[in-house]
Design a protein around this motif. Structure first.
Motif, mmCIF file in Angstrom:
data_model
loop_
_atom_site.group_PDB
_atom_site.id
_atom_site.type_symbol
_atom_site.label_atom_id
_atom_site.label_comp_id
_atom_site.label_asym_id
_atom_site.label_seq_id
_atom_site.Cartn_x
_atom_site.Cartn_y
_atom_site.Cartn_z
ATOM 1 N N GLY A 195 0.845 -1.191 0.000
ATOM 2 C CA GLY A 195 0.000 0.000 0.000
ATOM 3 C C GLY A 195 0.871 1.228 0.000
ATOM 4 O O GLY A 195 2.013 1.182 -0.439
ATOM 5 N N ASP A 201 6.719 4.986 -6.051
ATOM 6 C CA ASP A 201 7.643 4.535 -5.000
ATOM 7 C C ASP A 201 7.677 3.018 -4.861
ATOM 8 O O ASP A 201 8.523 2.488 -4.157
ATOM 9 N N ASN A 317 4.036 -3.905 3.330
ATOM 10 C CA ASN A 317 4.632 -2.573 3.227
ATOM 11 C C ASN A 317 3.599 -1.558 2.728
ATOM 12 O O ASN A 317 3.097 -1.675 1.613
ATOM 13 N N GLY A 321 -4.874 2.859 3.606
ATOM 14 C CA GLY A 321 -5.612 4.109 3.465
ATOM 15 C C GLY A 321 -4.942 5.180 4.287
ATOM 16 O O GLY A 321 -3.843 4.983 4.812
ATOM 17 N N PHE A 323 -4.513 6.174 7.196
ATOM 18 C CA PHE A 323 -4.775 5.614 8.534
ATOM 19 C C PHE A 323 -4.571 6.645 9.636
ATOM 20 O O PHE A 323 -5.039 6.457 10.754
ATOM 21 N N GLY A 349 7.249 -4.340 6.908
ATOM 22 C CA GLY A 349 8.416 -3.742 6.263
ATOM 23 C C GLY A 349 8.747 -2.324 6.682
ATOM 24 O O GLY A 349 9.155 -1.516 5.859
HETATM 25 N N1 LIG Z 1 -5.982 6.510 -0.696
HETATM 26 C C1 LIG Z 1 -4.998 7.321 -0.296
HETATM 27 N N2 LIG Z 1 -4.924 8.573 -0.770
HETATM 28 C C2 LIG Z 1 -3.934 9.394 -0.368
HETATM 29 N N3 LIG Z 1 -2.968 9.039 0.485
HETATM 30 C C3 LIG Z 1 -3.004 7.806 0.974
HETATM 31 C C4 LIG Z 1 -4.013 6.890 0.601
HETATM 32 N N4 LIG Z 1 -3.775 5.735 1.252
HETATM 33 C C5 LIG Z 1 -2.684 5.912 2.005
HETATM 34 N N5 LIG Z 1 -2.210 7.154 1.862
HETATM 35 C C6 LIG Z 1 -1.069 7.768 2.546
HETATM 36 O O1 LIG Z 1 0.121 7.146 2.176
HETATM 37 C C7 LIG Z 1 1.073 7.422 3.179
HETATM 38 C C8 LIG Z 1 2.064 6.301 3.268
HETATM 39 O O2 LIG Z 1 2.624 6.049 2.032
HETATM 40 P P1 LIG Z 1 4.180 6.056 1.799
HETATM 41 O O3 LIG Z 1 4.351 5.463 0.462
HETATM 42 O O4 LIG Z 1 4.732 7.394 2.086
HETATM 43 O O5 LIG Z 1 4.694 5.183 3.008
HETATM 44 P P2 LIG Z 1 5.069 3.681 3.113
HETATM 45 O O6 LIG Z 1 4.457 2.961 1.983
HETATM 46 O O7 LIG Z 1 4.741 3.167 4.461
HETATM 47 O O8 LIG Z 1 6.608 3.778 2.906
HETATM 48 P P3 LIG Z 1 7.750 3.815 4.001
HETATM 49 O O9 LIG Z 1 7.816 2.402 4.504
HETATM 50 O O10 LIG Z 1 8.962 4.211 3.235
HETATM 51 O O11 LIG Z 1 7.345 4.790 5.073
HETATM 52 C C9 LIG Z 1 0.334 7.594 4.470
HETATM 53 O O12 LIG Z 1 0.661 8.828 5.032
HETATM 54 C C10 LIG Z 1 -1.126 7.541 4.043
HETATM 55 O O13 LIG Z 1 -1.914 8.549 4.636
#
Ligand SMILES: Nc1ncnc2c1ncn2[C@@H]1O[C@H](COP(=O)(O)OP(=O)(O)OP(=O)(O)O)[C@@H](O)[C@H]1O
Ligand SMILES: O=C(O)[C@H](O)COP(=O)(O)O
Length: 394
Positions: A195, A201, A317, A321, A323, A349
């Motif tokens: 997600g 990324d 990883n 949403g 969250f 992860g």
């Molecule tokens: N549907 C959505 N629309 C917009 N933002 C979203 C959505 N779902 C999740 N996010 C946002 O994505 C962010 C996390 O994504 P990001 O790719 O930065 O982190 P990650 O996948 O956990 O990577 P890392 O492990 O490097 O932190 C969260 O802050 C979350 O609010």
């Protein structure tokens, strides 16, 4: 599998050990808000000290860009480390130079010293050979326990290993074992949950995992680019127009590889990106114009929980949403609960997924939560990590 020497393979008694750790912890107003990474390094620090080494710890903190930054000193970290270790740790205000040499020269077996933020030197991030040599000159042995920084080829994570015998610490060893086994020889069914915000990324990790997994569950912002690839309207949801073709090619690749690719079938949509926006649950092919998907819907969450419950290895990883806002946390919570309850081996992860699991109070019930965000992501892309490659082979 990666086979690197660890501190279990060498005799450290009476040796000066330069031990790179990742104490890059979040702080607010000089207070540490999460000391997980300090705790995670304790087994290595304790073992080195108890086995009679003179332990010189080094870490980066934040991104001071090669200059001294008063807010990024190691002071609070050193204090917390002393408390957790139950012994005094001397925290220096330099990481090389006469003051450091003098302090190191006066160390007794078992002593622990923490150097100043290594990124106060420009040479650190440039992997400057001169700085690497200065670090190396302080010690007889190099230990890298900084899994979180292993994807960086810096003077204290890579260059230093050119000058000293170089082995992994216990945390590094565990991270490599757990993540390495999942990717090389997982118990099946093997399910990955990806997600987070953007496809951009996660291209590498989705591509690599499609070669490995039985199920791939997608959620978060990135899933709307896949919805678009399936031909659905996505309203104001986050979509990367230039990645729609790529998403389509991943859907094809999953078919070719016999991977069950699960995409959201419903979504929690909101009238705006706000914690108190108007919300409703809609089917994924009916996102109304002007609305945006901010969480997977209940039917999707249930399907994902069911797959997780039937899996033997789960690698997660990225959140499902937004969250951080309660209204859009249910999908991530449901996936976290299923991951906590499953009999399978669950690996988180790092990064935001680790923060989400912590927020829901489920950390203890996961089998492994990586201390690396970027590092674990690069590992899951199948990339070599410079901080690992630099270590001596077994
Ligand atoms: N549907 C959505 N629309 C917009 N933002 C979203 C959505 N779902 C999740 N996010 C946002 O994505 C962010 C996390 O994504 P990001 O790719 O930065 O982190 P990650 O996948 O956990 O990577 P890392 O492990 O490097 O932190 C969260 O802050 C979350 O609010
Ligand atoms: O927090 C991290 O992911 C590591 O400590 C690496 O930090 P960096 O992204 O500033 O190199």
């Amino acid at each position: 599998m990666i086979r690197k020497k660890s501190i279990n393979d060498v005799d450290v008694r009476g040796k000066r050990v330069f031990c790179r750790v990742d104490f890059n912890v979040p702080q607010e107003g000089g207070q540490i808000t999460d000391d997980t990474r300090i705790r995670a390094a304790l087994p290595t620090v304790r073992k080195l000290s108890e086995d009679g080494a003179q332990v010189i710890l080094a870490s980066h903190l934040g991104r001071p860009k090669g200059k001294v930054n008063e807010e990024m000193r190691m002071t609070a970290v050193g204090q917390r480390l002393s408390e957790l270790l139950g012994r005094e740790v001397t925290t220096l205000r330099k990481s090389v130079g006469p003051e450091v040499e003098q302090a190191v020269g006066g160390m007794k077996n078992g002593d622990v010293i923490l150097l100043e933020n290594v990124r106060f030197h420009e040479g650190e991030e440039k992997n400057d050979p001169g700085l690497a040599k200065q670090f190396a000159a302080l010690a007889d042995l190099y230990v890298n326990d900084a899994f979180g920084a292993a994807h960086r080829a810096h003077a204290s994570t890579a260059g230093i290993a050119d000058h000293l015998p170089a082995v992994s610490g216990l945390l590094m060893e565990k991270e490599l074992d757990v993540l390495g086994k999942a990717l090389a020889d997982p118990e099946r069914p093997f399910t990955a949950i990806i997600g987070g915000a953007k496809v951009k990324d996660k291209i590498g990790v989705i591509d690599f995992l499609l070669e490995k997994v039985d199920h791939l569950l997608l959620g978060g912002g990135l899933s709307y680019t896949f919805s678009r690839a399936q031909g659905h309207d996505t309203g104001n949801s986050l979509v990367e127009e230039d990645k729609v073709d790529l998403a389509r090619s991943f859907i094809e690749k999953a078919k070719e590889k016999g991977v069950e690719l699960h995409l959201p079938v419903d979504a929690v949509v909101a009238s705006e990106f706000s914690a108190d926006a108007e919300t409703k649950v809609v089917s994924i092919d009916s996102i109304p114009a002007g609305w945006m998907g901010l969480d997977i819907g209940p039917q999707t969450a249930e399907e994902y929980a069911d797959v997780i419950g039937r899996s033997k290895t789960i690698l997660w990883n990225g959140p499902m949403g937004v969250f951080e806002m309660d209204a859009f946390a249910d999908g991530t919570r449901k996936v976290a609960e299923a991951s906590a309850e499953t009999d399978g081996y669950t690996i988180i992860g790092g990064g935001d997924s680790a923060a989400a699991v912590e927020k829901f109070g489920l950390s203890e019930q996961m089998d492994h939560i990586s201390t690396g965000g970027g590092a674990s992501l690069e590992f899951m892309e199948g990339k070599d990590l410079p901080g690992v490659s630099a270590l001596d082979d077994k």
